[in-house]
Design a protein around this motif. Structure first.
Motif, PDB file in Angstrom:
ATOM      1  N   MET A 160      23.413 -40.756  45.192  1.00  0.00           N
ATOM      2  CA  MET A 160      22.132 -41.363  44.836  1.00  0.00           C
ATOM      3  C   MET A 160      21.349 -40.463  43.895  1.00  0.00           C
ATOM      4  SD  MET A 160      20.817 -43.131  48.367  1.00  0.00           S
ATOM      5  CE  MET A 160      21.904 -42.431  49.594  1.00  0.00           C
ATOM      6  N   LEU A 161      20.704 -41.110  42.933  1.00  0.00           N
ATOM      7  CA  LEU A 161      19.739 -40.424  42.080  1.00  0.00           C
ATOM      8  C   LEU A 161      18.399 -41.097  42.348  1.00  0.00           C
ATOM      9  CD1 LEU A 161      19.109 -38.344  39.911  1.00  0.00           C
ATOM     10  CD2 LEU A 161      19.743 -40.012  38.179  1.00  0.00           C
ATOM     11  N   LEU A 162      17.490 -40.327  42.935  1.00  0.00           N
ATOM     12  CA  LEU A 162      16.243 -40.874  43.463  1.00  0.00           C
ATOM     13  C   LEU A 162      15.059 -40.371  42.647  1.00  0.00           C
ATOM     14  CD1 LEU A 162      14.533 -42.076  45.969  1.00  0.00           C
ATOM     15  CD2 LEU A 162      14.721 -39.772  46.902  1.00  0.00           C
ATOM     16  N   VAL A 163      14.347 -41.311  42.026  1.00  0.00           N
ATOM     17  CA  VAL A 163      13.089 -40.942  41.360  1.00  0.00           C
ATOM     18  C   VAL A 163      11.975 -41.078  42.386  1.00  0.00           C
ATOM     19  CG1 VAL A 163      11.367 -41.789  39.717  1.00  0.00           C
ATOM     20  CG2 VAL A 163      13.728 -41.488  38.996  1.00  0.00           C
ATOM     21  N   GLU A 164      11.165 -40.025  42.529  1.00  0.00           N
ATOM     22  CA  GLU A 164      10.185 -40.066  43.615  1.00  0.00           C
ATOM     23  C   GLU A 164       8.890 -39.377  43.199  1.00  0.00           C
ATOM     24  OE1 GLU A 164      10.480 -41.892  46.659  1.00  0.00           O
ATOM     25  OE2 GLU A 164       8.434 -41.213  46.401  1.00  0.00           O
ATOM     26  N   GLN A 165       7.783 -39.904  43.697  1.00  0.00           N
ATOM     27  CA  GLN A 165       6.470 -39.279  43.462  1.00  0.00           C
ATOM     28  C   GLN A 165       6.112 -38.349  44.623  1.00  0.00           C
ATOM     29  OE1 GLN A 165       4.051 -39.569  41.149  1.00  0.00           O
ATOM     30  NE2 GLN A 165       4.620 -41.301  39.861  1.00  0.00           N
ATOM     31  N   TYR A 166       6.550 -38.759  45.839  1.00  0.00           N
ATOM     32  CA  TYR A 166       6.166 -37.984  47.022  1.00  0.00           C
ATOM     33  C   TYR A 166       7.149 -36.844  47.252  1.00  0.00           C
ATOM     34  CZ  TYR A 166       3.237 -42.021  47.949  1.00  0.00           C
ATOM     35  OH  TYR A 166       2.320 -43.010  47.833  1.00  0.00           O
ATOM     36  N   LEU A 167       6.636 -35.660  47.090  1.00  0.00           N
ATOM     37  CA  LEU A 167       7.458 -34.465  47.176  1.00  0.00           C
ATOM     38  C   LEU A 167       8.090 -34.319  48.567  1.00  0.00           C
ATOM     39  CD1 LEU A 167       8.182 -32.294  45.249  1.00  0.00           C
ATOM     40  CD2 LEU A 167       6.155 -31.023  45.905  1.00  0.00           C
ATOM     41  N   ASP A 168       7.289 -34.550  49.609  1.00  0.00           N
ATOM     42  CA  ASP A 168       7.793 -34.372  50.976  1.00  0.00           C
ATOM     43  C   ASP A 168       8.958 -35.308  51.253  1.00  0.00           C
ATOM     44  OD1 ASP A 168       5.896 -32.513  51.314  1.00  0.00           O
ATOM     45  OD2 ASP A 168       4.491 -33.799  52.419  1.00  0.00           O
ATOM     46  N   PHE A 169       8.778 -36.550  50.819  1.00  0.00           N
ATOM     47  CA  PHE A 169       9.844 -37.531  51.026  1.00  0.00           C
ATOM     48  C   PHE A 169      11.113 -37.086  50.300  1.00  0.00           C
ATOM     49  CE2 PHE A 169      12.270 -41.260  49.801  1.00  0.00           C
ATOM     50  CZ  PHE A 169      12.359 -41.962  50.992  1.00  0.00           C
ATOM     51  N   ALA A 170      10.936 -36.688  49.054  1.00  0.00           N
ATOM     52  CA  ALA A 170      12.092 -36.279  48.251  1.00  0.00           C
ATOM     53  C   ALA A 170      12.818 -35.112  48.916  1.00  0.00           C
ATOM     54  CB  ALA A 170      11.638 -35.899  46.847  1.00  0.00           C
ATOM     55  N   TRP A 171      12.032 -34.140  49.387  1.00  0.00           N
ATOM     56  CA  TRP A 171      12.650 -32.947  50.002  1.00  0.00           C
ATOM     57  C   TRP A 171      13.361 -33.291  51.315  1.00  0.00           C
ATOM     58  CZ3 TRP A 171      11.512 -30.706  45.715  1.00  0.00           C
ATOM     59  CH2 TRP A 171      11.910 -29.399  45.495  1.00  0.00           C
ATOM     60  N   SER A 172      12.862 -34.305  51.985  1.00  0.00           N
ATOM     61  CA  SER A 172      13.444 -34.633  53.291  1.00  0.00           C
ATOM     62  C   SER A 172      14.821 -35.297  53.164  1.00  0.00           C
ATOM     63  CB  SER A 172      12.507 -35.552  54.076  1.00  0.00           C
ATOM     64  OG  SER A 172      12.521 -36.848  53.501  1.00  0.00           O
ATOM     65  N   VAL A 173      15.121 -35.871  52.002  1.00  0.00           N
ATOM     66  CA  VAL A 173      16.416 -36.569  51.882  1.00  0.00           C
ATOM     67  C   VAL A 173      17.372 -35.928  50.866  1.00  0.00           C
ATOM     68  CG1 VAL A 173      15.597 -38.837  52.652  1.00  0.00           C
ATOM     69  CG2 VAL A 173      15.431 -38.219  50.225  1.00  0.00           C
ATOM     70  N   ALA A 174      16.828 -35.203  49.889  1.00  0.00           N
ATOM     71  CA  ALA A 174      17.681 -34.800  48.760  1.00  0.00           C
ATOM     72  C   ALA A 174      18.380 -33.454  48.980  1.00  0.00           C
ATOM     73  CB  ALA A 174      16.841 -34.732  47.490  1.00  0.00           C
ATOM     74  N   ASP A 175      19.547 -33.297  48.325  1.00  0.00           N
ATOM     75  CA  ASP A 175      20.257 -32.025  48.324  1.00  0.00           C
ATOM     76  C   ASP A 175      19.757 -31.139  47.189  1.00  0.00           C
ATOM     77  OD1 ASP A 175      22.188 -32.947  50.294  1.00  0.00           O
ATOM     78  OD2 ASP A 175      22.936 -34.225  48.681  1.00  0.00           O
TER      79      ASP A 175
END
Lengths: 303, 235
Positions: free
Chosen positions: B190-205
């Protein structure tokens, strides 16, 4: 003939004209709804259908002629439409004025080609015997009310074609793609839909149905190089009135235009009936500029 | 799985992306961050084929797909969940999902192209709403439908453009759980574009940050704290 029979006769004529208009306008409504393309050569697809019917009648054995003529008109006009889409319309995508001009050019070229091949005078197609007669009411209030079989056949064909197109759009996978492209072309493509192919199929289907209209029209009037011109204006009126791209709107608008013309002709001349019709449509779109059904992106699944 | 080599993109004469290089490995979840207008959505659209690359190459599954049209990319296994969800408002939930099969019919799967069970397993609400028109769903339901529809294409790579935008916190948690399961159980990159940093950090490698159309920094979410990139995202 009683007044009732006269009235019923005009009503029947109106429905019959509406059926032809429906067949002529269906393709315009579909291709505009999907591709935002106005095909000025659409009327000539009626002409192509008419001449193909004429040729099939001359070449095919008499017993098969009728069915083959309908098939040849549909397939021939659809093939011509597909060619037009591939060679011209696809290349002018997003340039509506250029498309208008180019398809108008095709329309003129086709008319002249027909004139050169078949002559300026119309060619006749004789309906098969079982379509030649008519049903006449003998006594009572409706005495003299006459229903020609050929016109009944045209109405039945229009109902059949409309039902077929509706089923195609509602029930098939390709129909689902058509509705999706109609609503959001980009998203449909991102999901793997070949939108160019969908455009091609719909355009060819629309021109094929117009060819079919031309084929049945040949039973009631001679086929001439300009036969398309006499119907295309009404077909455009139907599309404008119905809402671009709406099947149900097209059906209702064809009925309104057909019945309005036939009704007005009871009281006045054919030319003035046309004037009244135009005034009616101009008045109507003042109040509902998008037609009976506002079409953009929501039409096909409602029809 | 996906490699971008010095990709550029423009709107007319205005250049919005330049020299973007990034990679997403098989089954990896990578997030793409940046301020509004940094060019994140344009980059996803360029990968999906909806926006032309003005420069560089897009390599997917070992093949150069830079010149391919969007439907061909979808058929090769790129699933796209756009910003705003891209739901067909007048099609039912079932029809929206069936459109996800278009890529697989195009891939020649024919009758085998049925909706995978995990679609309803991941988003049980969709089974209940299957006959409802897409336009009548809530934002959260639409987002779940958009992801489920992209999964129906059986993608190898999923492009997600702000899947949490405008959603209430409980739904955001559902989406978060679903993304983790998709990655774990289906092994979809997955390539995830995100505004919310916390959300991004919680799922991304891993993460990339774009600033004014260029790559500003990149790294591993396990090795760097979210705070270290926060200044690149604040207005």
């Amino acid at each position: 003939m009683t007044d009732y029979a006269l009235l019923a006769g005009q009503l029947f004529n109106g429905v019959s004209v509406a059926s032809i208009l429906l067949l002529a306008a269906l393709g315009l409504a579909l291709s505009f709804g999907l591709m935002r393309v106005i095909n000025m050569a659409h009327g000539e697809m009626l002409m192509v259908g008419g001449y193909l019917s004429f040729l099939t009648y001359r070449l095919a054995p008499a017993r098969l002629g009728f069915g083959l003529a309908l098939i040849a008109a549909f397939v021939g006009a659809a093939a011509f439409g597909a060619l037009l889409e591939l060679v011209l319309i696809r290349r002018l995508y997003g340039r509506p004025l250029d498309t208008l001009l180019a398809t108008w050019g095709v329309s003129l070229a086709l008319q002249q080609a027909a004139r050169s091949i078949f002559g300026a005078i119309g060619v006749e197609v004789t309906a098969p015997k079982w379509l030649a007669g008519s049903f006449t009411v003998k006594g009572g209030l409706m005495a003299g009310f006459n229903l020609p079989y050929v016109r009944l056949f045209i109405i039945a064909l229009a109902v059949f074609v409309l039902g077929g197109v509706w089923l195609f759009i509602q029930r098939t996978r390709l129909g689902l793609y058509v509705r999706a492209v109609h609503q959001d072309r980009e998203m449909a493509e991102a999901l793997g839909v070949n939108t160019g192919l969908v455009d091609l199929v719909i355009f060819a289907l629309g021109t094929g149905v117009a060819g079919l209209a031309g084929s049945v029209l040949a039973f009631i009037a001679p086929v001439t190089p300009t036969v398309g011109q006499s119907y295309i204006v009404y077909a455009f009126l139907v599309v404008i009135l119905g809402g671009l791209g709406s099947l149900l709107g097209t059906l209702l608008a064809a009925a309104v235009v057909g019945l309005f013309s036939a009704g007005a002709q009871i009281f006045t001349s054919v030319s003035f009936a046309d004037v009244l019709l135009l005034m009616f449509v101009i008045g109507f779109i003042q109040f509902r500029p998008s037609g009976i059904f506002a079409a953009r992106g929501r039409a096909l699944e409602e029809g | 799985m996906l490699t971008l080599e010095r990709v550029g993109a423009a709107y007319g004469l205005s250049r919005v992306l330049s020299e973007i290089s990034l990679s997403v490995g098989r089954g990896e979840l990578v997030t793409l961050l940046g301020r509004n207008g940094a060019g994140k959505s344009t980059l996803l659209r360029t990968i999906a084929g909806l926006h032309p690359a003005a420069a560089g190459r897009v390599i997917f599954a070992g093949a150069d797909i830079t010149g391919l049209v969007p439907y061909e990319r979808a058929r090769r296994g790129i699933g796209y969940v756009p910003q705003g969800r891209g739901i067909f408002p007048h099609l039912t939930v079932r029809e929206n999902l069936r459109l996800g099969l278009a890529a697989r019919f195009g891939r020649g799967e024919g009758r085998n192209a049925r909706l995978p069970d995990h679609v309803f397993d991941l988003f049980p609400v969709l089974a209940r709403l299957s006959e409802r028109k897409g336009g009548l769903l809530s934002g959260g339901e639409q987002q779940q439908l958009a992801i489920a529809r992209a999964l129906a294409t059986k993608p190898a790579l999923l492009l997600l453009d702000e899947p949490t935008e405008g959603l209430q916190p409980s739904i955001v948690q559902d989406i978060q759980a679903a993304l983790k399961r998709i990655r774990r159980e289906l092994n979809v990159a997955m390539l995830l574009v995100e505004q919310y940093l916390d959300f991004a950090w919680s799922v991304a490698d891993r993460f990339y940050v774009i600033q004014r159309g260029s790559m500003a920094t990149e790294g591993n979410t396990r090795e760097r704290a979210a705070d270290t990139v926060a200044h690149l995202l604040s207005v």
